[in-house]
Design an enzyme around this catalytic site. Structure first.
Site: not given
Length: 792
Positions: A36, A82, A126
């Site tokens: 990570r 993922h 969006y």
């Protein structure tokens, strides 16, 4: 009896559990570090970033493709590579698209992907996204055998372990992350500079970090700004892999009509934005009392006055054409522009530090802090390995194609015989292999060949392709067999990428002094007044008549101190901490002053014991009721932290005695003595003891507990301390019926070695005060060697 006692199952389980917990935590820590938080030195990407880029390429979202909804991309990433929350993937994707965050954005975001002022991106339903052209530096060689692949979380797909970066992306875009026990802060750098440095190191591996800094002088931030850190400090950062870079905003002065002017800020340092700076100015010009306080403290009042006297107007004129445009108008055109901006930078985020911590995963798959040379060395090693694998992969393809074409060439002139064999054979492949000495692959190709490829023109194309492939095969073998030729190829490719994607440096590197708030204060005499309840005020001048000084009800005078406006005032509290005040900022006038606690953060409810002042080399004798003490310089007691600094180490129940001013130098009278007087808590009168010893038996210390001044008996404590240079000391005592006595004590009667028990004082009553007069004078000493304080 000879059998061994079996190990208790409980004991055995405890041992196994301990080992298991240790191993499990280490595995978790490494999972966070590798999975990570930290980027790879090879491609500069964290796993989530690598998966985003690979998934988008797999979807065909290259630079020239039509963008698709970000939600679709996130779904592809989560479904295949993922297995985490969608927010983790989308937030990483947003960051990779922000041109004010990454020096070289890898994703072309269409829609609202956030702003410099900290506004968040629109929801992923969006926005749309595709890769930028520069992302090809990471992905162009992905299918050429350059990197290893590993199964994804469920084994259904394969994902790359690394991306075949053509340039050192770990330096270009940098990284930020926090892992278990480690963190990384890699600043971004200029592509052209980093590429030139890598080429220079590839040509001459003996170059050191200082040589590489001829190409990479400093980081190059996305938002520009000016790096003011000295070159020597930058070199230390790049050599150690850790440090802090000082960055300030860039601005220009606009001349207006009638001699007016205004400052326009066009570039900001990292971690700063227009909204943050405007909020800081608003907080300083319109401050609110701190938590638990009813009114503004003196610092807040001073800052408010400073900013209101400086700034007339400030506004944000940033827009699409001007990503950063902050306008500052001064209160008066007579203010010097440089002084104006210096104050703003000192008071706001227009100037700040950027941490550098070059921690990353190395080629050995271990996290480490690396210097600049090590980073480029490891990346070059990776690049050489990547190019070698690419060349071998291409050579294998060329050899396979040559093999097929050689088979076609064998049968091209005997095509009628080939057709006959195929028509008459039950097993044409085997018969072709036997008739024309073909391999299985060649025979399979002949069987699948199209009729149009038998035309005469195809024969010419075949011979031409064979010639080209043989030439390429020779070139590939040359590159694989000659390291120098391979290095030349890598350099040519890097230079081509640099020419295509390189740009000018955005961040100016120009050493300058750190912005500090400097206010000119007139050097004037001032008298400070401290009340018993900790209120402080000032009066202009020395030798003042303070008989008419009034205090709040229930309060009274504790101490007066003559100082100067340019001297620091050190406040000593009952717990052995010191706090530093600016004498010029202590309120004057005829009021009651302000509590010391409103000027500094007095710790844990401590009480003010005394005020000290003078030049830095002024010395004071510090002591406590436990019988310990030492000599400290005023310069060591002063500091800039509002929470103060611990000077005296004390045990529970001990209290600080008022300090005594002395000066330690060769000019001191060798007969100068310390007088320590004790009192017993169980007695009101008779058991006061005293000890006099020479001053040079004490040590000068910056902080600590000090040396034992006088040995104390049970329930006995040190109550008075004095320094005298005369053969006798005067005392004031109080009789049982309140009668006052003034008595003389010969030092010879109470003299001894430091740390010994005291001798009984021959007094007529209980000791109230000690008095003494100095016969020593020194030009360095502000108080002619002695200032006496006594416990009332």
């Amino acid at each position: 009896m000879n059998e061994q006692t079996p190990v208790s199952p409980i004991q055995s389980d405890h041992l196994i559990l301990g080992r298991y917990a240790e191993r499990a935590y280490l595995e978790y820590a490494m999972s966070v570090v590798k999975g990570r938080a930290l980027p790879e030195v090879s491609d500069g990407q964290k796993p989530v970033q690598r998966r985003i880029l690979y998934a988008m390429r797999d979807m065909g979202l290259t630079a020239g493709a039509k963008p698709v909804k970000s939600a679709r991309v996130v779904g592809e990433i989560l479904g295949k590579y993922h297995p985490h929350g969608d927010s983790s993937a989308y937030e990483a994707m947003v960051r990779m698209a922000q041109d004010f965050t990454l020096r070289y954005p890898l994703i072309d975001g269409i829609g609202n992907f956030g702003s410099r002022d900290g506004d968040g991106a629109a929801a992923m339903r969006y926005t749309e996204a595709r890769l930028t052209p520069i992302a090809e530096l990471l992905l162009s060689e992905i299918n050429q055998g350059t990197v290893d692949f590993t199964p994804n979380y469920d084994g259904a797909f394969d994902e790359p372990v690394h991306l075949p970066a053509c340039l050192p992306m770990v330096l270009l875009n940098g990284a930020s992350g926090i892992a278990v026990g480690m963190a990384t802060e890699i600043p971004s750098h200029n592509l052209t500079e980093a590429t030139k440095a890598a080429i220079a190191l590839l040509k001459k591996p003996s170059l050191d970090t200082a040589d590489l800094m001829d190409y990479i002088p400093a980081p190059d931030f996305a938002g520009g700004g000016q790096i003011i850190t000295p070159a020597a400090d930058l070199q230390q950062i790049y050599e150690s892999g850790k440090g802090s870079v000082r960055v300030r905003a860039r601005y220009k002065i606009e001349k207006l009509a009638r001699g007016q002017w205004r400052a326009i800020v066009t570039e900001l340092p990292p971690n700063a934005n227009a909204a943050k700076i405007l909020a800081e100015i608003e907080e300083q010009t319109n401050p609110k009392p701190k938590a638990g306080k009813k009114q503004l403290n003196q610092d807040q009042l001073n800052t408010k006055k400073l900013m209101l006297d400086l700034i007339e107007k400030v506004r944000d004129e940033s827009d699409g054409e001007h990503p950063v445009r902050l306008v500052f108008e001064p209160k008066s055109s007579r203010i010097e522009p440089d002084a104006f901006m210096n104050t703003l930078m000192a008071q706001t985020s227009l100037e700040g530090n950027v941490s550098v911590n070059l921690v990353m995963m190395g080629l050995d798959n271990r996290p480490a802090q690396k210097n600049l040379k090590t980073i480029l060395q490891e990346w070059l090693e990776f690049r050489v390995m990547t190019v070698t694998r690419r060349l071998k992969f291409r050579l294998t393809q060329v050899e396979k194609r040559l093999h097929i074409l050689q088979g076609r060439l064998k049968v091209f002139l005997s095509i009628d015989e080939v057709i006959r064999v195929i028509r008459e054979s039950d097993e044409p492949k085997a018969d072709l292999m036997a008739a024309f000495d073909l391999s299985e692959n060649q025979a399979e190709d002949i069987l699948e060949i199209r009729l149009r490829q038998l035309a005469r023109l195809e024969g010419f194309k075949l011979e031409k392709e064979l010639a080209e492939l043989r030439e390429e095969e020779g070139h590939l073998n040359l590159l694989l067999g000659d390291e120098n030729e391979k290095k030349k190829l890598i350099i040519r490719e890097m230079q081509a990428d640099m020419k295509q994607f390189g740009d000018e440096r955005r961040t100016l590197v120009k050493e300058a002094g750190r912005a500090t708030l400097t206010q000119t204060t007139a050097d004037e005499p001032v008298t400070l007044i401290l009340s018993k309840k900790g209120w402080i005020r000032s009066r202009v001048g020395h030798n003042l008549d303070l008989a008419q000084t009034t205090f709040k009800e229930g309060d009274g005078l504790k101490q007066t101190l003559e100082s100067r406006t340019v001297w620091p005032v050190v406040v000593l509290d009952s717990q052995g901490r010191t706090y530093t005040l600016d004498a010029s900022e202590i309120p004057g006038g005829r009021g009651d002053g302000v509590p010391v606690a409103s000027l500094v953060d007095v710790q844990n409810g401590a009480e003010v014991v005394a005020m000290l002042t003078g030049l830095p080399d002024q010395h004071y004798l510090l002591s406590n009721s436990g019988g310990y003490g030492f000599i400290a310089k005023l310069g060591d007691m002063a500091g800039r932290v509002k929470a103060g600094k611990a000077i005296m180490n004390m045990e529970s129940g001990e209290t600080v005695l008022p300090p005594v001013s002395v000066y330690v130098s060769s000019l001191i009278n060798p007969d100068c003595k310390v007088v320590a007087v004790t009192e017993c808590q169980t007695s009101l009168w008779e058991e006061s003891k005293a000890l006099a010893f020479t001053l040079n038996e004490l040590k000068v210390m910056a902080k600590g507990r000090g040396l034992q001044l006088i040995s104390l008996g049970e329930k006995e404590r040190l109550a008075h301390i004095a320094v005298v240079s005369t053969p006798e000391i005067h005392a004031e005592s109080e009789g049982k019926r309140g009668a006052a006595y003034k008595e003389r004590i010969q030092l010879a009667d109470i003299s001894g070695k430091r740390g010994k028990k005291g001798k009984p004082l021959p007094l007529s009553g209980r000791l109230k005060k000690l008095f003494g007069a100095s016969s020593v004078s020194s030009k360095h000493d502000l108080t002619d060697i002695v200032t006496l304080y006594a416990k009332s």
